[in-house]
Design a protein around this motif. Structure first.
Motif, PDB file in Angstrom:
ATOM      1  N   LEU A  49      44.820  40.116  38.542  1.00 39.99           N
ATOM      2  CA  LEU A  49      44.115  38.910  37.337  1.00 39.99           C
ATOM      3  C   LEU A  49      44.951  39.805  36.223  1.00 39.99           C
ATOM      4  O   LEU A  49      44.451  40.189  35.113  1.00 39.99           O
ATOM      5  N   ASN A  53      47.505  35.172  37.152  1.00 38.75           N
ATOM      6  CA  ASN A  53      46.800  34.366  38.342  1.00 38.75           C
ATOM      7  C   ASN A  53      46.625  32.974  37.849  1.00 38.75           C
ATOM      8  O   ASN A  53      46.623  32.212  37.013  1.00 38.75           O
ATOM      9  N   TRP A  60      43.993  36.223  44.926  1.00 42.18           N
ATOM     10  CA  TRP A  60      42.187  35.949  44.674  1.00 42.18           C
ATOM     11  C   TRP A  60      41.372  35.387  44.544  1.00 42.18           C
ATOM     12  O   TRP A  60      40.348  35.503  45.349  1.00 42.18           O
ATOM     13  N   THR A 162      35.639  39.128  48.369  1.00 46.12           N
ATOM     14  CA  THR A 162      36.635  39.181  46.459  1.00 46.12           C
ATOM     15  C   THR A 162      35.092  39.498  45.921  1.00 46.12           C
ATOM     16  O   THR A 162      35.946  40.185  43.901  1.00 46.12           O
ATOM     17  N   ILE A 166      37.427  41.700  42.959  1.00 46.38           N
ATOM     18  CA  ILE A 166      37.399  41.330  42.005  1.00 46.38           C
ATOM     19  C   ILE A 166      36.043  41.021  41.529  1.00 46.38           C
ATOM     20  O   ILE A 166      36.753  40.457  40.097  1.00 46.38           O
ATOM     21  N   ASP A 168      34.577  38.807  41.757  1.00 41.86           N
ATOM     22  CA  ASP A 168      34.527  36.948  40.936  1.00 41.86           C
ATOM     23  C   ASP A 168      34.129  36.616  42.594  1.00 41.86           C
ATOM     24  O   ASP A 168      35.283  37.311  43.686  1.00 41.86           O
ATOM     25  N   GLN A 188      30.771  41.591  35.972  1.00 46.26           N
ATOM     26  CA  GLN A 188      31.927  41.221  35.334  1.00 46.26           C
ATOM     27  C   GLN A 188      33.126  41.702  34.345  1.00 46.26           C
ATOM     28  O   GLN A 188      34.167  42.086  35.114  1.00 46.26           O
ATOM     29  N   LEU A 191      35.202  45.528  34.973  1.00 42.80           N
ATOM     30  CA  LEU A 191      36.313  46.095  35.741  1.00 42.80           C
ATOM     31  C   LEU A 191      37.515  46.874  35.454  1.00 42.80           C
ATOM     32  O   LEU A 191      37.635  46.702  35.419  1.00 42.80           O
TER      33      LEU A 191
END
Length: 191
Positions: A49, A53, A60, A162, A166, A168, A188, A191
Protein backbone atom coordinates in the motif's frame (compact mmCIF):
# COMPACT_ATOMS: atom_id res chain seq x y z
CA UNK A 1 -16.41 -16.08 -43.05
CA UNK A 2 -19.13 -14.39 -41.01
CA UNK A 3 -20.18 -15.19 -37.49
CA UNK A 4 -23.24 -17.37 -37.11
CA UNK A 5 -26.36 -15.56 -35.87
CA UNK A 6 -26.01 -17.27 -32.49
CA UNK A 7 -22.45 -15.93 -32.05
CA UNK A 8 -23.08 -12.39 -33.34
CA UNK A 9 -24.20 -10.88 -30.00
CA UNK A 10 -21.00 -12.17 -28.36
CA UNK A 11 -18.83 -10.90 -31.23
CA UNK A 12 -20.56 -7.51 -31.30
CA UNK A 13 -20.43 -7.25 -27.51
CA UNK A 14 -16.74 -8.10 -27.47
CA UNK A 15 -15.95 -5.55 -30.18
CA UNK A 16 -18.07 -2.86 -28.51
CA UNK A 17 -16.47 -3.56 -25.11
CA UNK A 18 -12.97 -3.42 -26.63
CA UNK A 19 -13.82 -0.10 -28.29
CA UNK A 20 -15.11 1.30 -24.98
CA UNK A 21 -11.93 0.23 -23.17
CA UNK A 22 -9.74 1.70 -25.93
CA UNK A 23 -11.68 4.98 -25.79
CA UNK A 24 -11.38 5.12 -21.99
CA UNK A 25 -7.62 4.51 -22.25
CA UNK A 26 -7.28 7.29 -24.83
CA UNK A 27 -9.25 9.70 -22.65
CA UNK A 28 -7.16 8.79 -19.59
CA UNK A 29 -3.99 9.46 -21.55
CA UNK A 30 -5.44 12.79 -22.72
CA UNK A 31 -6.20 13.59 -19.05
CA UNK A 32 -2.48 13.19 -18.35
CA UNK A 33 -2.63 9.82 -16.60
CA UNK A 34 0.65 7.89 -16.91
CA UNK A 35 0.45 4.82 -19.18
CA UNK A 36 2.19 2.63 -16.57
CA UNK A 37 3.60 3.17 -13.11
CA UNK A 38 6.00 6.11 -13.10
CA UNK A 39 8.40 3.75 -11.30
CA UNK A 40 8.99 2.24 -14.76
CA UNK A 41 7.90 -1.31 -13.94
CA UNK A 42 4.77 -3.35 -14.54
CA UNK A 43 3.81 -5.76 -11.77
CA UNK A 44 1.20 -8.47 -12.22
CA UNK A 45 0.51 -8.15 -8.46
CA UNK A 46 1.53 -5.15 -6.36
CA UNK A 47 1.09 -6.10 -2.69
CA UNK A 48 2.24 -2.89 -1.01
CA UNK A 49 0.00 0.00 0.00
CA UNK A 50 2.37 2.63 -1.31
CA UNK A 51 2.80 4.95 -4.30
CA UNK A 52 2.77 1.89 -6.60
CA UNK A 53 -0.78 1.06 -5.55
CA UNK A 54 -3.32 1.55 -8.37
CA UNK A 55 -0.48 1.60 -10.87
CA UNK A 56 -0.15 -2.06 -11.84
CA UNK A 57 -2.31 -4.92 -13.13
CA UNK A 58 -3.60 -6.10 -9.75
CA UNK A 59 -3.43 -4.88 -6.17
CA UNK A 60 -5.47 -5.02 -2.97
CA UNK A 61 -8.28 -3.07 -4.64
CA UNK A 62 -8.69 -5.62 -7.44
CA UNK A 63 -11.28 -7.62 -5.44
CA UNK A 64 -13.50 -4.53 -5.29
CA UNK A 65 -13.54 -4.39 -9.09
CA UNK A 66 -14.45 -8.07 -9.28
CA UNK A 67 -17.32 -7.29 -6.90
CA UNK A 68 -18.38 -4.45 -9.23
CA UNK A 69 -18.79 -7.17 -11.86
CA UNK A 70 -20.89 -9.28 -9.49
CA UNK A 71 -23.11 -6.28 -8.75
CA UNK A 72 -23.46 -5.23 -12.39
CA UNK A 73 -24.40 -8.78 -13.33
CA UNK A 74 -27.04 -8.87 -10.57
CA UNK A 75 -28.48 -5.49 -11.57
CA UNK A 76 -28.55 -6.42 -15.24
CA UNK A 77 -30.17 -9.74 -14.42
CA UNK A 78 -32.83 -8.01 -12.32
CA UNK A 79 -33.51 -4.97 -14.51
CA UNK A 80 -32.52 -5.92 -18.07
CA UNK A 81 -33.59 -9.55 -18.41
CA UNK A 82 -34.67 -9.03 -22.00
CA UNK A 83 -31.19 -7.91 -22.98
CA UNK A 84 -28.82 -10.62 -24.09
CA UNK A 85 -25.90 -11.30 -21.77
CA UNK A 86 -23.27 -9.76 -24.11
CA UNK A 87 -25.26 -6.50 -24.23
CA UNK A 88 -25.49 -6.41 -20.43
CA UNK A 89 -21.75 -7.02 -20.17
CA UNK A 90 -21.06 -4.22 -22.67
CA UNK A 91 -23.19 -1.86 -20.58
CA UNK A 92 -21.28 -2.93 -17.46
CA UNK A 93 -17.97 -2.25 -19.26
CA UNK A 94 -19.24 1.22 -20.21
CA UNK A 95 -20.27 1.98 -16.62
CA UNK A 96 -16.95 0.73 -15.21
CA UNK A 97 -15.03 2.73 -17.84
CA UNK A 98 -17.04 5.80 -16.85
CA UNK A 99 -16.15 5.19 -13.22
CA UNK A 100 -12.44 4.90 -14.10
CA UNK A 101 -12.62 8.27 -15.86
CA UNK A 102 -14.45 9.88 -12.93
CA UNK A 103 -12.18 8.24 -10.36
CA UNK A 104 -9.15 9.76 -12.07
CA UNK A 105 -10.56 13.28 -12.25
CA UNK A 106 -8.86 15.87 -10.04
CA UNK A 107 -12.00 16.29 -7.89
CA UNK A 108 -12.28 12.59 -7.03
CA UNK A 109 -8.52 12.17 -6.54
CA UNK A 110 -8.64 15.08 -4.07
CA UNK A 111 -11.66 13.53 -2.35
CA UNK A 112 -9.79 10.24 -1.94
CA UNK A 113 -6.85 12.11 -0.43
CA UNK A 114 -8.93 14.04 2.08
CA UNK A 115 -11.72 11.60 2.98
CA UNK A 116 -10.22 8.12 2.80
CA UNK A 117 -7.11 6.28 3.93
CA UNK A 118 -5.53 6.93 0.51
CA UNK A 119 -3.62 10.01 1.67
CA UNK A 120 -0.94 9.82 -1.03
CA UNK A 121 -3.27 8.70 -3.82
CA UNK A 122 -2.41 10.32 -7.14
CA UNK A 123 -4.81 8.41 -9.38
CA UNK A 124 -4.47 5.29 -11.46
CA UNK A 125 -2.14 4.51 -14.32
CA UNK A 126 -3.88 3.77 -17.61
CA UNK A 127 -2.71 0.16 -17.30
CA UNK A 128 -4.38 -0.13 -13.88
CA UNK A 129 -7.62 1.46 -15.09
CA UNK A 130 -7.79 -0.88 -18.09
CA UNK A 131 -7.00 -3.84 -15.82
CA UNK A 132 -9.71 -2.72 -13.38
CA UNK A 133 -12.24 -2.78 -16.21
CA UNK A 134 -11.01 -6.27 -17.10
CA UNK A 135 -11.34 -7.42 -13.47
CA UNK A 136 -14.90 -6.10 -13.41
CA UNK A 137 -15.66 -8.03 -16.63
CA UNK A 138 -14.17 -11.16 -15.07
CA UNK A 139 -16.43 -10.71 -12.05
CA UNK A 140 -19.44 -10.25 -14.33
CA UNK A 141 -18.65 -13.45 -16.23
CA UNK A 142 -18.05 -15.35 -12.98
CA UNK A 143 -21.40 -14.20 -11.61
CA UNK A 144 -23.10 -15.29 -14.82
CA UNK A 145 -21.64 -18.80 -14.49
CA UNK A 146 -21.57 -19.45 -10.75
CA UNK A 147 -24.49 -20.20 -8.46
CA UNK A 148 -25.73 -17.10 -6.64
CA UNK A 149 -24.68 -18.47 -3.24
CA UNK A 150 -21.09 -18.93 -4.37
CA UNK A 151 -20.98 -15.44 -5.92
CA UNK A 152 -22.31 -13.91 -2.70
CA UNK A 153 -19.84 -15.96 -0.64
CA UNK A 154 -16.96 -14.77 -2.84
CA UNK A 155 -18.04 -11.14 -2.48
CA UNK A 156 -18.26 -11.46 1.30
CA UNK A 157 -14.93 -13.29 1.36
CA UNK A 158 -13.23 -10.57 -0.71
CA UNK A 159 -14.66 -7.86 1.55
CA UNK A 160 -13.54 -9.63 4.73
CA UNK A 161 -10.10 -10.50 3.33
CA UNK A 162 -9.29 -6.92 2.38
CA UNK A 163 -10.87 -5.59 5.57
CA UNK A 164 -8.56 -7.78 7.68
CA UNK A 165 -5.40 -7.37 5.59
CA UNK A 166 -5.52 -3.71 4.54
CA UNK A 167 -8.35 -2.26 6.67
CA UNK A 168 -10.22 -1.23 3.53
CA UNK A 169 -12.69 -2.73 1.09
CA UNK A 170 -15.42 -1.69 -1.33
CA UNK A 171 -17.94 -1.01 1.43
CA UNK A 172 -15.59 1.20 3.46
CA UNK A 173 -14.39 2.91 0.30
CA UNK A 174 -17.95 3.93 -0.57
CA UNK A 175 -18.74 5.02 3.00
CA UNK A 176 -15.58 7.09 3.25
CA UNK A 177 -16.09 8.75 -0.13
CA UNK A 178 -19.72 9.68 0.53
CA UNK A 179 -19.85 10.34 4.28
CA UNK A 180 -16.45 10.01 5.96
CA UNK A 181 -16.44 8.78 9.53
CA UNK A 182 -13.52 9.92 11.69
CA UNK A 183 -13.47 6.69 13.72
CA UNK A 184 -13.05 4.63 10.55
CA UNK A 185 -10.31 6.94 9.25
CA UNK A 186 -8.47 6.65 12.58
CA UNK A 187 -8.82 2.85 12.62
CA UNK A 188 -7.61 2.60 9.01
CA UNK A 189 -4.65 4.86 9.74
CA UNK A 190 -3.47 2.57 12.53
CA UNK A 191 -2.31 0.02 9.95
Amino acid sequence: MTASPARRPTLYGTLASAAIVALAAAILLAMGRPPICTCGTVDLWHPALDAGNSQHIADWYTPSHVIHGFLFYALGHALLRRWQLPARLTLAVAIEAGWELLENSPAVIDRYRTATMALGYTGDSVLNSVADIGWMAAGFVLAARLPVAITVALAIGFELLTLVLIRDNLTLNIVMLIAPIDAIRTWQGAL
